[in-house]
Design an enzyme around this catalytic site. Structure first.
Site, PDB file in Angstrom:
ATOM      1  N   LYS A  54       2.610   2.658  -7.097  1.00 51.88           N
ATOM      2  CA  LYS A  54       1.569   3.351  -7.874  1.00 51.88           C
ATOM      3  C   LYS A  54       2.199   4.348  -8.843  1.00 51.88           C
ATOM      4  CE  LYS A  54      -1.717   2.634  -4.143  1.00 51.88           C
ATOM      5  NZ  LYS A  54      -2.363   3.150  -2.931  1.00 51.88           N
ATOM      6  N   GLN A  98      -2.648   8.712   0.293  1.00 49.12           N
ATOM      7  CA  GLN A  98      -2.304   7.394   0.841  1.00 49.12           C
ATOM      8  C   GLN A  98      -2.691   7.323   2.319  1.00 49.12           C
ATOM      9  OE1 GLN A  98      -1.033   4.745  -0.967  1.00 49.12           O
ATOM     10  NE2 GLN A  98      -1.352   3.561   0.907  1.00 49.12           N
ATOM     11  N   ASP A 121      -9.974   6.984  -5.841  1.00 43.29           N
ATOM     12  CA  ASP A 121     -10.068   5.891  -4.865  1.00 43.29           C
ATOM     13  C   ASP A 121     -11.523   5.504  -4.613  1.00 43.29           C
ATOM     14  OD1 ASP A 121      -7.809   4.633  -3.988  1.00 43.29           O
ATOM     15  OD2 ASP A 121      -7.308   6.141  -2.468  1.00 43.29           O
TER      16      ASP A 121
END
Ligand code: NDP
Length: 293
Positions: A54, A98, A121
């Site tokens: 990412k 994460q 997200d």
């Protein structure tokens, strides 16, 4: 083989170059650089490789990445304090924590502290709630589900009025992708581990989204001829012929299903690259929203 292969890698690359162009314009015209904070706790190898991917993807399109690496022992209050600091930082337009987090930290407590304006997200309960409500739009749609719909639309597959079956009902894939399909006017069914006779439900679908985490569960005779099949599943199966000792397969038996379906995504190279592309898209959109673009 009759199915057309939906090349997620190529589509994601096209999207990434579109994003890079927009990022360039934003910095030329508004002197703004989109920023994404990627927070990782601990040393899990798989999480580290996702995070590195990412961060590298950000650099490639000109998004500034803020790298927050915290030790395994970090406490929940310390992690939440870091999230608050990032919420207050005007250079950060997106915050990604994460998952999974270590066992002593409650994920829900942490995720719900991310400002919804920076929830790239799309997992904040308010964003999911808005996704579920008619006439409301979330600030961000979750990346993997959004990537699935983008694959359909860029492949010219219409959703409106179609029967769609989603296999899986998790908070991060199955449920939000079902809600997105519903918003796009599909008639949806959701198959899960307690569903009796999943085959007969899946066989009715014009569009199948498989997100069960069960290697090659969906067979050729479960699929309506000509259906579009999007395989989110990413499962490692033993393969002594590989140096690593394993290979990745989807939830769909690609060999069988590709003979029946109209379209199919491969694993790897289907949905996976789209997830990262949608994260970049959400970060850029977050930055554009801040400057009123
Ligand atoms: P979860 O384990 O959280 O959820 C799996 C879902 O599938 C559950 O709803 C479960 O039902 C259902 N399920 C399990 N077994 C069956 C079965 N035999 N028949 C029907 N339904 C079943 O997984 P995730 O949603 O997080 O991920 C799903 C897959 O997608 C995984 O392989 C994961 O690696 C992959 N993935 C890929 C991403 C990408 O970018 N390519 C991103 C995220 C995930 P129940 O609710 O009843 O338990």
């Amino acid at each position: 083989m009759s199915a057309k292969i939906i090349d997620g890698k190529a589509i994601a690359q096209t999207i990434r170059s579109e994003i890079a162009d927009e990022v360039r314009l934003l910095s030329q015209n508004h002197a703004k650089v989109p920023g994404l904070a990627v927070v990782i706790v601990g040393n899990r190898k798989d999480s580290q490789s996702y995070v590195n991917m990412k961060r590298k993807a950000c650099a490639e399109v000109g998004i500034k990445s803020f790298d927050i690496d915290l030790p395994e022992q970090v406490s929940e209050p310390e992690l939440i304090a870091k999230v608050h600091e990032l919420n207050a930082n005007p250079e950060v337009h997106g915050i990604l924590v994460q998952l999974p987090l270590p066992k002593h930290i409650n994920e829900e407590n942490v995720l719900s502290e991310i400002s919804i304006e920076k929830d790239v997200d799309g997992f904040h309960p308010l964003n999911i709630g808005k996704l579920a409500m008619k006439g409301r739009d979330p600030l961000f749609q979750p990346c993997t589900p959004k990537g699935c719909l983008e694959l359909l639309s860029r492949s010219g597959i219409s959703i409106k009025g179609k029967k769609a079956v989603v296999v899986g009902r998790s908070n991060i894939v199955g449920l939000p992708v079902s809600l997105l399909l519903l918003k796009a006017d599909a008639t949806i069914s959701i198959v899960h581990s307690r569903t009796t006779d999943p085959e007969s439900i899946i066989r009715e679908a014009d569009i199948v989204i498989a997100a069960a985490g069960q290697a090659m569960m969906i067979k050729g005779d479960w699929i309506k001829p000509g259906a579009a099949v999007i395989d989110v599943g990413t499962n490692a199966v033993d393969d002594p012929s590989k140096k690593s000792g394993y290979r990745l397969v989807g939830d769909v038996d690609f060999h069988e299903v590709s003979k029946v379906a109209g379209w199919i995504t491969p694993v790897p190279g289907g949905v996976g690259p789209m997830t990262v592309a949608m994260l970049l898209r959400n970060t850029l959109d977050g930055a554009k929203r801040v400057i009123g673009q």
